[in-house]
Write a protein that holds these residues in place. Structure first.
Motif, PDB file in Angstrom:
ATOM      1  N   ALA A  15       4.463  11.930   5.009  1.00 48.34           N
ATOM      2  CA  ALA A  15       4.120  10.539   5.338  1.00 48.34           C
ATOM      3  C   ALA A  15       2.816  10.143   4.653  1.00 48.34           C
ATOM      4  O   ALA A  15       2.690   9.024   4.135  1.00 48.34           O
ATOM      5  CB  ALA A  15       4.008  10.368   6.844  1.00 48.34           C
ATOM      6  N   ARG A  16       1.862  11.044   4.638  1.00 50.38           N
ATOM      7  CA  ARG A  16       0.570  10.760   4.008  1.00 50.38           C
ATOM      8  C   ARG A  16       0.724  10.550   2.504  1.00 50.38           C
ATOM      9  O   ARG A  16       0.055   9.710   1.915  1.00 50.38           O
ATOM     10  CB  ARG A  16      -0.392  11.907   4.289  1.00 50.38           C
ATOM     11  N   SER A  17       1.647  11.283   1.893  1.00 49.21           N
ATOM     12  CA  SER A  17       1.836  11.151   0.450  1.00 49.21           C
ATOM     13  C   SER A  17       2.519   9.835   0.077  1.00 49.21           C
ATOM     14  O   SER A  17       2.503   9.443  -1.093  1.00 49.21           O
ATOM     15  CB  SER A  17       2.648  12.330  -0.085  1.00 49.21           C
ATOM     16  N   LYS A  18       3.108   9.146   1.024  1.00 50.25           N
ATOM     17  CA  LYS A  18       3.748   7.850   0.756  1.00 50.25           C
ATOM     18  C   LYS A  18       2.738   6.709   0.680  1.00 50.25           C
ATOM     19  O   LYS A  18       3.059   5.622   0.219  1.00 50.25           O
ATOM     20  CB  LYS A  18       4.779   7.535   1.841  1.00 50.25           C
TER      21      LYS A  18
ATOM     22  N   PHE B 285       0.790  -1.225   0.000  1.00 58.16           N
ATOM     23  CA  PHE B 285       0.000   0.000   0.000  1.00 58.16           C
ATOM     24  C   PHE B 285       0.828   1.283   0.000  1.00 58.16           C
ATOM     25  O   PHE B 285       0.277   2.357   0.184  1.00 58.16           O
ATOM     26  CB  PHE B 285      -0.934   0.012   1.218  1.00 58.16           C
ATOM     27  N   VAL B 286       2.126   1.175  -0.167  1.00 59.42           N
ATOM     28  CA  VAL B 286       2.975   2.365  -0.185  1.00 59.42           C
ATOM     29  C   VAL B 286       3.524   2.589  -1.585  1.00 59.42           C
ATOM     30  O   VAL B 286       3.569   1.670  -2.409  1.00 59.42           O
ATOM     31  CB  VAL B 286       4.126   2.270   0.837  1.00 59.42           C
ATOM     32  N   VAL B 287       3.961   3.806  -1.844  1.00 61.30           N
ATOM     33  CA  VAL B 287       4.459   4.175  -3.164  1.00 61.30           C
ATOM     34  C   VAL B 287       5.748   3.432  -3.486  1.00 61.30           C
ATOM     35  O   VAL B 287       5.888   2.833  -4.547  1.00 61.30           O
ATOM     36  CB  VAL B 287       4.657   5.704  -3.247  1.00 61.30           C
ATOM     37  N   ASP B 288       6.712   3.450  -2.578  1.00 61.75           N
ATOM     38  CA  ASP B 288       7.991   2.767  -2.783  1.00 61.75           C
ATOM     39  C   ASP B 288       8.204   1.798  -1.624  1.00 61.75           C
ATOM     40  O   ASP B 288       8.595   2.203  -0.528  1.00 61.75           O
ATOM     41  CB  ASP B 288       9.126   3.782  -2.858  1.00 61.75           C
ATOM     42  N   SER B 289       7.969   0.529  -1.878  1.00 62.37           N
ATOM     43  CA  SER B 289       8.006  -0.455  -0.795  1.00 62.37           C
ATOM     44  C   SER B 289       9.403  -0.686  -0.234  1.00 62.37           C
ATOM     45  O   SER B 289       9.550  -1.200   0.863  1.00 62.37           O
ATOM     46  CB  SER B 289       7.413  -1.782  -1.264  1.00 62.37           C
ATOM     47  N   ASN B 290      10.439  -0.301  -0.963  1.00 63.41           N
ATOM     48  CA  ASN B 290      11.806  -0.471  -0.458  1.00 63.41           C
ATOM     49  C   ASN B 290      12.224   0.636   0.502  1.00 63.41           C
ATOM     50  O   ASN B 290      13.128   0.445   1.306  1.00 63.41           O
ATOM     51  CB  ASN B 290      12.799  -0.530  -1.623  1.00 63.41           C
ATOM     52  N   LYS B 291      11.576   1.800   0.407  1.00 59.32           N
ATOM     53  CA  LYS B 291      11.976   2.948   1.222  1.00 59.32           C
ATOM     54  C   LYS B 291      10.925   3.371   2.257  1.00 59.32           C
ATOM     55  O   LYS B 291      11.258   3.680   3.393  1.00 59.32           O
ATOM     56  CB  LYS B 291      12.242   4.171   0.335  1.00 59.32           C
ATOM     57  N   ASN B 292       9.682   3.411   1.841  1.00 55.65           N
ATOM     58  CA  ASN B 292       8.644   4.033   2.662  1.00 55.65           C
ATOM     59  C   ASN B 292       8.246   3.176   3.860  1.00 55.65           C
ATOM     60  O   ASN B 292       7.960   1.988   3.723  1.00 55.65           O
ATOM     61  CB  ASN B 292       7.411   4.317   1.815  1.00 55.65           C
TER      62      ASN B 292
END
Length: 110
Positions: free
Chosen positions: A79-82, A25-32
């Motif tokens: 955080a919300r934008s991620k 559910f996140v934009v970049d699963s490796n970072k966020n």
């Protein structure tokens, strides 16, 4: 009041379930949301739902108990934008599915 508590319990369960697989559910699963910070995936999702009509700065103070180490509004927006928008759709669908199973809420459905 008991209905409120059961609804809140169901919502928290849905968010916890999504938190266990937050990489979907996140934009970049490796970072966020990989490091431990004040804005975690589950708490950010829950806090977005708790926002009222006040300024974001005041809402952050209210959510974090008027402490001096309250995160800034800018960090909350970041955080919300991620979080991908479909996470909220998934949460809504999951919550509706769980509350339909509860006897006292069946009257509110079609």
């Amino acid at each position: 009041m008991n209905n409120y508590k059961s609804l809140k319990k169901q919502l928290k369960f849905c968010i916890k379930t999504m938190n266990d697989s937050s990489s979907l559910f996140v934009v970049d699963s490796n970072k966020n949301f990989t490091r431990k910070r004040k804005h975690l995936f589950g708490s950010t999702l829950f806090n977005v739902l708790l926002l009222e009509s006040g300024s974001l700065k005041d809402e952050m103070f209210k959510l974090f108990g008027y402490k001096l180490d309250t995160p800034t509004a800018s960090s909350f927006v970041q955080a919300r934008s991620k979080i991908r928008p479909d996470a909220f759709h998934t949460l809504f669908d999951m919550f509706n599915e769980r509350t339909q199973k509860i006897k006292c809420y069946k009257g509110y459905r079609k």
